[in-house]
Structure formats: C-alpha cells, structure tokens
Design an enzyme around this catalytic site. Structure first.
Site, PDB file in Angstrom:
ATOM      1  N   HIS A 188       8.419  -4.663  -2.295  1.00  0.00           N
ATOM      2  CA  HIS A 188       8.951  -3.528  -3.051  1.00  0.00           C
ATOM      3  C   HIS A 188      10.237  -3.064  -2.374  1.00  0.00           C
ATOM      4  CE1 HIS A 188       6.627  -1.807   0.240  1.00  0.00           C
ATOM      5  NE2 HIS A 188       7.620  -0.940   0.246  1.00  0.00           N
ATOM      6  N   GLU A 190      15.210   3.109   4.560  1.00  0.00           N
ATOM      7  CA  GLU A 190      14.245   3.936   5.301  1.00  0.00           C
ATOM      8  C   GLU A 190      14.581   3.860   6.794  1.00  0.00           C
ATOM      9  OE1 GLU A 190      10.155   3.024   3.669  1.00  0.00           O
ATOM     10  OE2 GLU A 190      10.715   4.960   2.839  1.00  0.00           O
ATOM     11  N   THR A 218       5.214   3.812   5.205  1.00  0.00           N
ATOM     12  CA  THR A 218       6.195   4.895   5.074  1.00  0.00           C
ATOM     13  C   THR A 218       5.895   5.773   3.859  1.00  0.00           C
ATOM     14  OG1 THR A 218       7.694   3.631   3.660  1.00  0.00           O
ATOM     15  CG2 THR A 218       7.997   3.421   6.062  1.00  0.00           C
TER      16      THR A 218
HETATM   17  N1  LIG Z   1       6.878   1.399   2.439  1.00  0.00           N
HETATM   18  S1  LIG Z   1       5.575   0.626   2.869  1.00  0.00           S
HETATM   19  O1  LIG Z   1       5.955  -0.751   3.185  1.00  0.00           O
HETATM   20  O2  LIG Z   1       4.997   1.342   3.998  1.00  0.00           O
HETATM   21  C1  LIG Z   1       4.367   0.488   1.636  1.00  0.00           C
HETATM   22  C2  LIG Z   1       3.180  -0.178   1.990  1.00  0.00           C
HETATM   23  C3  LIG Z   1       2.988  -0.635   3.328  1.00  0.00           C
HETATM   24  C4  LIG Z   1       1.820  -1.291   3.643  1.00  0.00           C
HETATM   25  C5  LIG Z   1       0.801  -1.458   2.681  1.00  0.00           C
HETATM   26  C6  LIG Z   1       0.975  -1.026   1.387  1.00  0.00           C
HETATM   27  C7  LIG Z   1       2.168  -0.385   1.021  1.00  0.00           C
HETATM   28  C8  LIG Z   1       2.360   0.027  -0.297  1.00  0.00           C
HETATM   29  C9  LIG Z   1       3.539   0.649  -0.663  1.00  0.00           C
HETATM   30  C10 LIG Z   1       3.708   1.007  -2.028  1.00  0.00           C
HETATM   31  C11 LIG Z   1       4.874   1.627  -2.423  1.00  0.00           C
HETATM   32  C12 LIG Z   1       5.863   1.914  -1.481  1.00  0.00           C
HETATM   33  C13 LIG Z   1       5.707   1.565  -0.138  1.00  0.00           C
HETATM   34  C14 LIG Z   1       4.548   0.910   0.300  1.00  0.00           C
HETATM   35 ZN   LIG Z   2       8.326   0.269   1.705  1.00  0.00          ZN
END
Ligand SMILES: NS(=O)(=O)c1c2ccccc2cc2ccccc12
Ligand SMILES: [Zn+2]
Length: 261
Positions: free
Chosen positions: A94, A106, A199
């Site tokens: 994503h 970020e 995050t």
């Molecule tokens: N920004 S993020 O990568 O922390 C993150 C995840 C990280 C680990 C597991 C699931 C995650 C799901 C997310 C979904 C939307 C935005 C960041 C997300």
């Molecule tokens: Zn993310």
C-alpha cells in the site's frame, strides 16, 4: 469499531493514543532517519526479494490507503536476509501520500520527506500460524519501505494508477492479477533497518522496518491519480479526498538504526 481513527483534525495521529495507548510506546513508527547516526553494521547482509512467483489477488480501498493483496498460503513470494532470521511472506502493499505538491512519506531522512512512501508488508510464517498472530508478535512482521519522489513517469506504476478509478470509494475492491511489485524497486537495495510498529492503528510493535535508501521516481500526474481516491464510502454524502494519509515521525526512545552500507 469501524471508523474510529483517520488522518483528519477530529481523528488524526495526535489523537490515536486515546483508543490505542501504544501510540506512546517505546518502538513506534515512522521515525526520522539520520544517516550519519545510523551505525554501519558489517554483519548486516543484503536483503533478498524472491517475488518471481508472486500472485497478486486484488486491489482495494480500505478507507485509509489503497492496498494490493497477495496469495500468502505458501512461500512463493518472500523477503529474506538482511536483519531477518527467517523468510517473511508478502501479504500486501500500500501507499502513503500528501496533498498536491506536498510531502506525504512517513519516514523522513534528516527531516526531509518524500512525496510518497510504498510499504510492502510481509509476515513470519515460519514462527506464526496466521498473519493476525504474527501482527502482534515482536518479530512477526517485516515491512519494506520505498520512497517515491516526483520526477519522470514511472513506467510500471501506470498498471496501478490505471486501476485506481475502480476503487475510488472506501470499501471497494476489484481483481488485480499478475502484478509483480519487483517492478517498483529502485536499482539499489541498500537500506536502513530498525525495530518499530505499524504506522496505523492498532500500531502493534511487531515490525522490523527495512527502508531503502534510493527513492523511485514517479510523475506528478501519476501521484495526482492517488488523490482522486476517497476516504469515504459511496453511500456517504460528505466526500473526502484521500490524501495526507501519513503518520508523522515518532520518538526514537533510544533505538538504534542500522545501515546496510
Ligand atoms: N503502514 S503499515 O505498513 O504499518 C500498515 C500495516 C503494517 C503491517 C501490517 C498491516 C498493515 C496494514 C496497513 C493498512 C493500511 C495502511 C498501513 C498499514
Ligand atoms: Zn504503510
């Protein structure tokens, strides 16, 4: 319960601690990376991305970002090496981005933020049965972060930006087969690594972060297509453009950031 957090004035990152007290924890992400302070660790080998057999399934708008999900029932696509003791399975990727012409990454590097940041989320299927179980374990997840800066058109990002109109509204999902994120990698896999968290809520402190030093270039026109996505669902009358979906840097609290070289 549904929409209890977001990136707005009423529900944004500074308020998340009310429902998610770990927001003030000791290993929160993102962080500001200081290259001079990062210790070069010769024991840190290169990371290996084995994405050749990866199987993308769909692309979705989850109300916080646009997410491409992968088939993760076996070790067909993994990240390994570097700081990781096991191979970690690719689950989804994503993006986070800013408003028009603004910054939206970020992680920051010496206070400098990029236009956007791509996150490739992986989980430790050697030690844990499910993604959900891994997501709450201190060594459960590995997220590869790639900075996007505006410049030339990215020749492969079109495949993603051309699909965004199909997932304009929160809760929409559509088929998205045979996309290999290898095409989104920069030429160098040199990285910084540190122990952090998701995050976004629930902000679990379960992520080994691996942030690539070299950004990829995408055009302003390609970035603008992300901004036609909406935080809101089709049934909602208040349409809110999906932008500035990033958490600002969090306190390092004594953590060490290591550099591959
Ligand atoms: N920004 S993020 O990568 O922390 C993150 C995840 C990280 C680990 C597991 C699931 C995650 C799901 C997310 C979904 C939307 C935005 C960041 C997300
Ligand atoms: Zn993310």
């Amino acid at each position: 319960t549904g929409h209890d957090w977001g990136y707005g004035v009423e529900d944004g990152p500074s308020l998340w601690h009310q429902n998610y007290p770990i927001a003030k924890g000791s290993r929160q992400s993102p962080i500001d990376i200081l290259p001079q302070t990062a210790s070069h660790d010769p024991s840190l080998g290169p990371i290996a991305l084995k994405y050749d057999q990866c199987t993308s399934i769909n692309i979705a708008n989850n109300g916080h970002s646009v997410v491409v999900e992968f088939e993760d029932s076996d070790d067909r696509s993994v990240i390994q090496g570097g700081p990781l003791d096991n191979p970690y399975r690719l689950k989804q990727f994503h993006f986070h981005w800013g408003g028009k012409g603004c910054r939206g990454s970020e992680h920051t590097v010496e206070g400098h933020s990029y236009a956007s940041e791509l996150h490739l989320v992986h989980w430790n299927a050697v030690k844990y049965e499910t993604f959900g179980e891994a997501a709450t374990a201190p060594d459960g997840l590995a997220v590869l972060g790639i900075f996007l800066e505006t410049g030339d058109d990215h020749r492969w990002l079109h495949t993603i930006t051309d699909a965004l109109y199909m997932v304009k509204f929160k809760g929409s999902v559509t088929n998205f087969k045979s996309f290999n994120p290898k095409c989104l990698l920069p030429s160098s896999l040199h990285y910084w690594t540190y122990l952090g968290s998701l995050t976004t809520p629930p902000l679990h402190e379960s992520v080994t972060w691996i942030v690539l030093k070299e950004p990829i270039a995408v055009s302003e026109k390609q970035m603008s297509k992300f901004r036609m996505l909406l935080f809101t669902g089709e049934e909602e009358d208040q349409r809110m453009r999906m932008e500035n979906n990033f958490r600002p840097p969090q306190p390092l609290k004594g953590r060490k950031v290591r550099s591959s070289n």
